[in-house]
Scaffold this motif. Sequence first.
Motif, PDB file in Angstrom:
ATOM      1  N   ASN A  49       0.863  -1.054   0.056  1.00 24.66           N
ATOM      2  CA  ASN A  49       0.092   0.313   0.063  1.00 24.66           C
ATOM      3  C   ASN A  49       0.848   1.300  -0.522  1.00 24.66           C
ATOM      4  O   ASN A  49       1.487   1.368   1.072  1.00 24.66           O
ATOM      5  CB  ASN A  49      -0.495   0.244   1.366  1.00 24.66           C
ATOM      6  N   ILE A  50       0.757   2.293  -0.813  1.00 28.46           N
ATOM      7  CA  ILE A  50       1.414   3.237  -0.959  1.00 28.46           C
ATOM      8  C   ILE A  50       0.288   5.221  -0.525  1.00 28.46           C
ATOM      9  O   ILE A  50      -0.975   4.987  -1.343  1.00 28.46           O
ATOM     10  CB  ILE A  50       1.824   3.472  -2.556  1.00 28.46           C
ATOM     11  N   LEU A  51       0.440   5.309   0.931  1.00 29.95           N
ATOM     12  CA  LEU A  51       0.214   6.419   0.671  1.00 29.95           C
ATOM     13  C   LEU A  51       1.067   7.772   0.304  1.00 29.95           C
ATOM     14  O   LEU A  51       1.578   8.544   0.711  1.00 29.95           O
ATOM     15  CB  LEU A  51      -0.603   6.850   2.312  1.00 29.95           C
ATOM     16  N   THR A  52       0.151   8.314  -0.766  1.00 37.57           N
ATOM     17  CA  THR A  52       0.863   9.436  -1.498  1.00 37.57           C
ATOM     18  C   THR A  52       0.791  10.632  -0.634  1.00 37.57           C
ATOM     19  O   THR A  52      -0.679  10.833  -0.452  1.00 37.57           O
ATOM     20  CB  THR A  52       0.555   9.956  -2.987  1.00 37.57           C
ATOM     21  N   LEU A  53       1.633  11.532  -0.223  1.00 35.85           N
ATOM     22  CA  LEU A  53       1.309  12.517   0.894  1.00 35.85           C
ATOM     23  C   LEU A  53       1.877  13.870  -0.109  1.00 35.85           C
ATOM     24  O   LEU A  53       3.117  13.766  -0.046  1.00 35.85           O
ATOM     25  CB  LEU A  53       2.361  12.405   2.104  1.00 35.85           C
ATOM     26  N   TYR A  54       0.753  14.546  -0.562  1.00 30.73           N
ATOM     27  CA  TYR A  54       1.620  15.727  -1.019  1.00 30.73           C
ATOM     28  C   TYR A  54       1.665  16.984  -0.659  1.00 30.73           C
ATOM     29  O   TYR A  54       0.752  17.163   0.789  1.00 30.73           O
ATOM     30  CB  TYR A  54       0.047  16.171  -1.820  1.00 30.73           C
ATOM     31  N   SER A  55       1.899  17.946  -0.953  1.00 25.21           N
ATOM     32  CA  SER A  55       2.623  18.658   0.348  1.00 25.21           C
ATOM     33  C   SER A  55       1.508  20.700   0.220  1.00 25.21           C
ATOM     34  O   SER A  55       1.227  21.117   1.153  1.00 25.21           O
ATOM     35  CB  SER A  55       3.745  19.600   0.201  1.00 25.21           C
ATOM     36  N   THR A  56       1.393  20.432  -1.087  1.00 21.60           N
ATOM     37  CA  THR A  56      -0.326  21.333  -1.839  1.00 21.60           C
ATOM     38  C   THR A  56      -1.129  20.610  -2.171  1.00 21.60           C
ATOM     39  O   THR A  56      -1.063  19.516  -2.322  1.00 21.60           O
ATOM     40  CB  THR A  56       0.204  22.269  -2.565  1.00 21.60           C
ATOM     41  N   THR A  57      -2.059  21.289  -2.488  1.00 25.03           N
ATOM     42  CA  THR A  57      -3.856  20.845  -2.948  1.00 25.03           C
ATOM     43  C   THR A  57      -3.061  20.273  -4.724  1.00 25.03           C
ATOM     44  O   THR A  57      -2.365  22.106  -5.094  1.00 25.03           O
ATOM     45  CB  THR A  57      -4.846  21.887  -2.549  1.00 25.03           C
ATOM     46  N   SER A  58      -3.709  20.704  -5.705  1.00 28.74           N
ATOM     47  CA  SER A  58      -3.871  20.103  -6.413  1.00 28.74           C
ATOM     48  C   SER A  58      -3.822  21.364  -7.179  1.00 28.74           C
ATOM     49  O   SER A  58      -2.768  21.441  -8.039  1.00 28.74           O
ATOM     50  CB  SER A  58      -4.955  19.190  -7.091  1.00 28.74           C
ATOM     51  N   VAL A  59      -5.187  22.715  -7.025  1.00 33.64           N
ATOM     52  CA  VAL A  59      -5.251  23.818  -7.543  1.00 33.64           C
ATOM     53  C   VAL A  59      -4.198  24.466  -7.155  1.00 33.64           C
ATOM     54  O   VAL A  59      -3.251  25.317  -8.193  1.00 33.64           O
ATOM     55  CB  VAL A  59      -6.305  24.457  -7.058  1.00 33.64           C
ATOM     56  N   GLU A  60      -3.095  25.007  -6.109  1.00 40.66           N
ATOM     57  CA  GLU A  60      -2.379  25.166  -5.952  1.00 40.66           C
ATOM     58  C   GLU A  60      -0.687  24.265  -6.234  1.00 40.66           C
ATOM     59  O   GLU A  60       0.324  25.385  -7.191  1.00 40.66           O
ATOM     60  CB  GLU A  60      -1.712  25.088  -4.296  1.00 40.66           C
ATOM     61  N   ARG A  61      -0.932  22.997  -6.633  1.00 40.22           N
ATOM     62  CA  ARG A  61       0.647  22.453  -7.743  1.00 40.22           C
ATOM     63  C   ARG A  61       0.237  23.115  -8.843  1.00 40.22           C
ATOM     64  O   ARG A  61       1.399  23.982  -9.497  1.00 40.22           O
ATOM     65  CB  ARG A  61       0.511  21.049  -7.370  1.00 40.22           C
ATOM     66  N   ARG A  62      -0.836  23.626  -9.870  1.00 40.29           N
ATOM     67  CA  ARG A  62      -1.293  23.950 -10.871  1.00 40.29           C
ATOM     68  C   ARG A  62      -0.530  25.358 -10.726  1.00 40.29           C
ATOM     69  O   ARG A  62      -0.449  25.695 -11.823  1.00 40.29           O
ATOM     70  CB  ARG A  62      -2.497  23.482 -11.985  1.00 40.29           C
ATOM     71  N   ARG A  63      -1.203  25.845 -10.235  1.00 37.89           N
ATOM     72  CA  ARG A  63      -0.661  28.015 -10.110  1.00 37.89           C
ATOM     73  C   ARG A  63       0.811  27.821 -10.454  1.00 37.89           C
ATOM     74  O   ARG A  63       1.714  28.226 -11.257  1.00 37.89           O
ATOM     75  CB  ARG A  63      -1.474  28.507  -9.166  1.00 37.89           C
ATOM     76  N   ALA A  64       1.504  27.001  -9.055  1.00 41.43           N
ATOM     77  CA  ALA A  64       2.599  27.046  -9.134  1.00 41.43           C
ATOM     78  C   ALA A  64       3.682  26.617 -10.021  1.00 41.43           C
ATOM     79  O   ALA A  64       5.031  27.544 -11.024  1.00 41.43           O
ATOM     80  CB  ALA A  64       3.441  26.064  -7.692  1.00 41.43           C
ATOM     81  N   ARG A  65       3.604  25.784 -10.563  1.00 42.49           N
ATOM     82  CA  ARG A  65       3.572  25.661 -12.150  1.00 42.49           C
ATOM     83  C   ARG A  65       3.690  26.414 -13.415  1.00 42.49           C
ATOM     84  O   ARG A  65       4.538  26.372 -14.307  1.00 42.49           O
ATOM     85  CB  ARG A  65       3.626  23.544 -12.254  1.00 42.49           C
ATOM     86  N   GLU A  66       2.463  26.674 -13.091  1.00 47.57           N
ATOM     87  CA  GLU A  66       2.162  27.949 -14.627  1.00 47.57           C
ATOM     88  C   GLU A  66       2.900  29.382 -14.052  1.00 47.57           C
ATOM     89  O   GLU A  66       3.946  29.997 -15.201  1.00 47.57           O
ATOM     90  CB  GLU A  66       0.701  28.194 -14.006  1.00 47.57           C
ATOM     91  N   GLU A  67       2.822  29.851 -12.977  1.00 51.26           N
ATOM     92  CA  GLU A  67       3.696  31.234 -12.756  1.00 51.26           C
ATOM     93  C   GLU A  67       5.281  30.627 -12.110  1.00 51.26           C
ATOM     94  O   GLU A  67       6.069  31.266 -11.682  1.00 51.26           O
ATOM     95  CB  GLU A  67       3.031  31.690 -11.685  1.00 51.26           C
ATOM     96  N   GLN A  68       6.047  29.534 -12.283  1.00 52.18           N
ATOM     97  CA  GLN A  68       7.392  28.442 -12.107  1.00 52.18           C
ATOM     98  C   GLN A  68       7.285  29.379 -10.874  1.00 52.18           C
ATOM     99  O   GLN A  68       8.624  29.779 -11.051  1.00 52.18           O
ATOM    100  CB  GLN A  68       8.222  29.267 -13.207  1.00 52.18           C
ATOM    101  N   ALA A  69       6.666  28.742  -9.675  1.00 56.73           N
ATOM    102  CA  ALA A  69       7.058  29.623  -8.361  1.00 56.73           C
ATOM    103  C   ALA A  69       7.122  27.990  -7.409  1.00 56.73           C
ATOM    104  O   ALA A  69       6.479  26.801  -7.965  1.00 56.73           O
ATOM    105  CB  ALA A  69       6.451  30.320  -7.898  1.00 56.73           C
ATOM    106  N   VAL A  70       7.320  28.051  -6.234  1.00 54.85           N
ATOM    107  CA  VAL A  70       7.826  27.112  -5.778  1.00 54.85           C
ATOM    108  C   VAL A  70       6.027  27.661  -5.024  1.00 54.85           C
ATOM    109  O   VAL A  70       6.089  28.871  -3.847  1.00 54.85           O
ATOM    110  CB  VAL A  70       8.875  27.418  -5.385  1.00 54.85           C
ATOM    111  N   ALA A  71       5.585  26.598  -4.384  1.00 54.37           N
ATOM    112  CA  ALA A  71       4.773  26.279  -3.541  1.00 54.37           C
ATOM    113  C   ALA A  71       4.938  26.295  -2.584  1.00 54.37           C
ATOM    114  O   ALA A  71       5.260  25.824  -2.294  1.00 54.37           O
ATOM    115  CB  ALA A  71       3.309  25.642  -3.790  1.00 54.37           C
ATOM    116  N   VAL A  72       3.939  26.912  -1.079  1.00 53.66           N
ATOM    117  CA  VAL A  72       4.187  26.577   0.160  1.00 53.66           C
ATOM    118  C   VAL A  72       3.935  25.052   0.344  1.00 53.66           C
ATOM    119  O   VAL A  72       2.800  24.344   0.097  1.00 53.66           O
ATOM    120  CB  VAL A  72       3.224  27.873   0.918  1.00 53.66           C
ATOM    121  N   ASN A  73       5.268  24.441   1.832  1.00 56.47           N
ATOM    122  CA  ASN A  73       4.582  23.005   1.546  1.00 56.47           C
ATOM    123  C   ASN A  73       3.732  23.147   2.872  1.00 56.47           C
ATOM    124  O   ASN A  73       4.646  23.645   3.998  1.00 56.47           O
ATOM    125  CB  ASN A  73       6.267  22.374   2.038  1.00 56.47           C
ATOM    126  N   LYS A  74       2.926  22.386   2.933  1.00 56.29           N
ATOM    127  CA  LYS A  74       2.008  22.324   4.258  1.00 56.29           C
ATOM    128  C   LYS A  74       2.211  21.697   4.892  1.00 56.29           C
ATOM    129  O   LYS A  74       1.794  20.795   5.782  1.00 56.29           O
ATOM    130  CB  LYS A  74       0.541  22.583   3.927  1.00 56.29           C
TER     131      LYS A  74
END
Length: 384
Positions: A228-253
Amino acid sequence: MAGGGAEERGGLEAAVRGGLRVLRERWARGVRERGGTADPPRPALPQDAEEVSALQALPIDVQLNIMSYLSPQDLCHLGSTSSYWRAAVRDPLLWRCFLLKDIPFWTSVDWKSLPDVEVFNKAFSEVNDDALYDYMAIYKKSCPQGRRSLKSSRSRYGAVTSFLQSLVTLAEPRFAMFGPGLEELDDSLVQKMMTRPDLLQVAGLPQRQIDGIGSGVSFQFNNYQKFNILTLYSTTSVERRRAREEQAVAVNKMFYQENSIVGNQQAMHYAVIAQVKKVCQVVDGFIYVANAEAHKKHDRQEELARILAMIDPALGPPNRPLLVLSCISHGGVKRIPCVYMAHQLQLNLLRQPWMVRDTVAATLTGLLRGIEWLLEETNSRNSQ
């Protein structure tokens, strides 16, 4: 070896070129010290020895030049032909050249085989006969082919245990997967894992919760072992998509920084939030997905601090294995070699078993070998 991948590759290429030059200068210096004699003393041959071969009759510096163009495997074969060549092929500077030249192409390294950083950092001009490592032994210990040959010697035992395991119901080990490679790459590793049943079969989506975090996805490995793999993301999918579009670093929560003083300096130290802490307490191992794309900027010191927060022995049993997937989006991207990744992340500081495995998100290349190692380490630890 904390710098960028491009600088390291350029440095190694220069080191290899310089190393071959030093090898030839070394032998030329020996010739001068012997008063211009073409060859150094050769190993004595037994009286019943066959006639000296044409290659053996060449000057030593010519032999060395020829050997530098052979592969390590060919060199070992040459060394098995006679006592003369057994001694000749062990030249440490020659094997240091092989080591530096081949390391960027190795696809995995682990806690037992990582070459010491001094192997890379010491310039050839600083190396003398009294300060040489046994680079031939280091090469054999570190290269993936050597590690596979050691493993293949136990293949019959592995086949028997795999058959026996298929007859019983195994506990389903759980692994926490996290890291910037899950969020920064153009191709999603998790999405490919979910949609490639020919490589990795999805075995189920268990309906249970761990302190508010979903129970992840169950996969089946080699038709018998579920995990079993529990995938732990540091941000929401919306925040990750925005960070990629803006080439910025999202805050790790997932983490919060704690003040830590070492000597007179403030050290970087992280702790995990309550929900993630609960996951860390129940998993059997960890999968860290590192971004290995050479054109990206990476703060490996911060990454190490977050890895240490996840594997903190206060949160669970010690010696749980850590698999580092040194991941790029697709095969056309220039990567940071896995040995460099291990040194950049300072994995030699860890006390539990670890492995770094080159992985490609688009094709899942390298993933199954990494999962196989992780399951073997977990099963071995649980059986003790």
